[in-house]
Design an enzyme around this catalytic site. Structure first.
Site, PDB file in Angstrom:
ATOM      1  N   ASP A  36      -8.443  96.875  19.408  1.00 40.70           N
ATOM      2  CA  ASP A  36      -7.431  97.926  19.523  1.00 40.70           C
ATOM      3  C   ASP A  36      -5.994  97.424  19.473  1.00 40.70           C
ATOM      4  O   ASP A  36      -5.126  98.053  18.870  1.00 40.70           O
ATOM      5  CB  ASP A  36      -7.643  98.736  20.810  1.00 40.70           C
ATOM      6  N   ASP A  51      -5.852  92.275  22.226  1.00 41.82           N
ATOM      7  CA  ASP A  51      -6.992  91.689  22.923  1.00 41.82           C
ATOM      8  C   ASP A  51      -8.230  91.721  22.028  1.00 41.82           C
ATOM      9  O   ASP A  51      -8.140  92.010  20.832  1.00 41.82           O
ATOM     10  CB  ASP A  51      -7.245  92.442  24.244  1.00 41.82           C
ATOM     11  N   TYR A  77      -8.294 102.836  29.059  1.00 43.98           N
ATOM     12  CA  TYR A  77      -8.043 104.052  28.295  1.00 43.98           C
ATOM     13  C   TYR A  77      -8.663 105.242  29.016  1.00 43.98           C
ATOM     14  O   TYR A  77      -9.689 105.769  28.626  1.00 43.98           O
ATOM     15  CB  TYR A  77      -8.586 103.919  26.866  1.00 43.98           C
ATOM     16  N   GLU A  91       3.367  94.447  22.545  1.00 42.35           N
ATOM     17  CA  GLU A  91       1.981  94.489  22.077  1.00 42.35           C
ATOM     18  C   GLU A  91       1.808  95.546  20.986  1.00 42.35           C
ATOM     19  O   GLU A  91       2.111  96.718  21.200  1.00 42.35           O
ATOM     20  CB  GLU A  91       1.008  94.777  23.222  1.00 42.35           C
TER      21      GLU A  91
END
Length: 494
Positions: A78, A81, A236, A475
């Site tokens: 995603d 990571d 999430y 990120e």
């Protein structure tokens, strides 16, 4: 005569400068479009194809699903990571598919339709095989806590790769409905013209079959997925499932034209009201925008719930355009739409996608956007979207492009494991968790340029700290880049 010649000369210079600036902007959009699709290749999990262009990546996570005896290889990581989170992955696939559906011809003209469809298919293939039975969907692979404690390449992963599912007794109607929306949208993307060797009607029908089953599963077994998979709460967390169910119903209606989906839309208990943003947890704006399109095209009546949804999305866009109550963000001193300190650009790219898409639908219907007493023509919506994209690509106080690899100056230390560590191609030896931490703490630029990644973005004063440890600003995520694919294709062709 001398004065007239001087006026003509000045006019010619102004025209030349304006034309040159326009051509430079178009080149930036073309480069950004190409690189935005390259980014998805850098995020691939599984066995990489021979057509892989991002050469610093290698095969990874080839045993995913083995703990349950199923094949869960493939899909996308995603962000920075190495976990595969199904909820945001499905939203990413939906937005990529929507980019193709709305801007297919423009993507084809830019020479990027094939790459866009490949990006859709890489995600859709994974989501389809994660749906192993009508009432079973695997939604996560990997443990977020242990993964986030370890800085290593996906090719070297030694953290647990546990697979998590939702089913009839442990439901996840939010993630099941979002996956239904993704596969229905992908089926539409693969049934349009110009798909060429990248798709065919049989593939689209396969995706649609999964989408229908997942929608039924979601309707019949309600419940938020983090209640079935507690570890999801930390990463999430879903706030509800009504948005995903409505979003899925709209995409299934577009894909099939079937009455049951039309009836679901008309009878929805909750159509969202005026939302703050569109994102991986809140899809009401997306559903509203699609219904507005169907109204403007004469495929749904402009009354009842349909009219309410059109009014809602247009109020949202008025807020984005700074002609509303401000709940969808204010402009920073440098002109960026700002909503939140954590990865603000994810909200900007989705809002710009809805803006340019709705502008085209209004233009086709010879209509405008009414914001209180102000009437905004479609061209003004596109102009605002252009200002935000230009900001992202470097027209900002930091004079920095927030898309990596585009422009003369861009973030050199995005928070991304694979990009920051030596490429598996150049350094095939295993890099352990501990060794990886040394690379995390280096002040030097990342060793690999992750072209097309959009970082979280600057703060409300237009300041950006280019530091690997600054994950709030630095990120990149798939769901930030997916919408800009369509926006860039649109801006390339006025």
């Amino acid at each position: 005569m001398v004065a007239r010649a001087r006026v003509l000369l000045i006019a010619a210079v102004v025209w030349f400068l304006a034309t040159t600036a326009c051509q430079a902007a178009q080149r930036d959009y073309a480069t950004a479009l190409t690189k935005s699709l390259l980014y998805f290749e850098a995020q691939r999990s599984g066995r990489l194809p021979t057509t892989q262009r991002v050469q610093w990546r290698g095969d990874s996570a080839l045993k995913d699903g083995a703990d349950h005896g199923v094949d869960l290889t493939g899909g996308y990581y995603d962000s920075g990571d190495n976990v595969k989170f199904g909820f945001p992955m499905a939203f990413t696939v939906t937005m990529l598919s929507w980019s193709v559906v709305e801007h297919r011809g423009r993507l084809a003209t830019a020479g990027e339709l094939g790459h866009a469809l490949q990006a859709v298919q890489w995600g859709a293939d994974y989501l389809a095989k994660a749906h192993t039975r009508p009432d079973v969907l695997y939604v996560n692979v990997g443990d977020g806590h242990s993964d986030h404690a370890c800085w290593e390449r996906p090719e070297d992963m030694e953290t647990p790769r546990r697979s998590y599912m939702v089913n009839a007794t442990h439901p996840g109607s939010d993630v099941a409905a979002e996956t239904a929306a993704a596969l229905a949208a992908a089926s539409v993307a693969f049934t349009g013209p110009h798909t060429g060797p990248h798709g065919d009607p049989r593939y689209a029908l396969t995706l649609l079959k999964h989408a229908k089953q997942l929608f039924q599963f979601a309707k019949n077994h309600r419940g938020l997925y983090q209640n079935s998979i507690p570890s999801a709460r930390s990463f999430y967390r879903s706030s509800g499932d009504e948005d995903e169910l409505l979003w899925a119903a709209v995409w299934l209606y577009i894909a099939t034209g079937h009455q049951e989906y039309k009836a679901y839309i008309a009878g929805a208990n909750n159509v969202g009201g005026v939302r703050q943003s569109l994102g991986w947890d809140d899809k009401f704006v997306g559903a509203q925008a699609l219904v507005a399109k169907l109204i403007l095209k004469g495929k749904l009546p402009n009354n009842g719930r349909h009219a309410e949804m059109r009014s809602n999305v247009e109020s949202f866009l008025c807020n984005v355009l700074q002609h509303g109550d401000g709940r969808s963000g204010r402009l920073t001193p440098g002109g960026m739409l700002y909503l939140q300190p954590w990865s603000n650009l994810q909200d900007v790219t989705t809002a710009m996608f809805v803006l340019v898409t709705h502008a085209d639908h209004l233009a086709a219907a010879s209509a405008s956007l009414q914001c209180g007493g102000v009437r905004l023509p479609p061209a003004q919506l596109v102009s605002f979207a252009r200002s935000q994209v230009d900001y992202i690509l470097g027209k900002n106080p930091m004079k920095m492009s927030y898309m990596v690899g585009v422009g003369k100056r861009y973030p050199l230390q995005p928070h991304h494991r694979g990009a920051s560590l030596p490429s598996i191609r150049k350094y095939p030896g295993k890099i352990s968790c501990g060794k990886g931490a040394e690379y995390f703490h280096r002040s030097a630029p990342n060793l690999n340029v992750i072209d097309g990644a959009i970082v979280g973005g600057p703060d409300n004063n237009d300041h950006y700290d280019d530091s690997r440890g600054n994950y709030q600003q630095g990120e990149p995520s798939t769901y930030t880049v997916a919408p800009i694919v369509g926006v860039l294709a649109r801006l390339l062709h006025n």
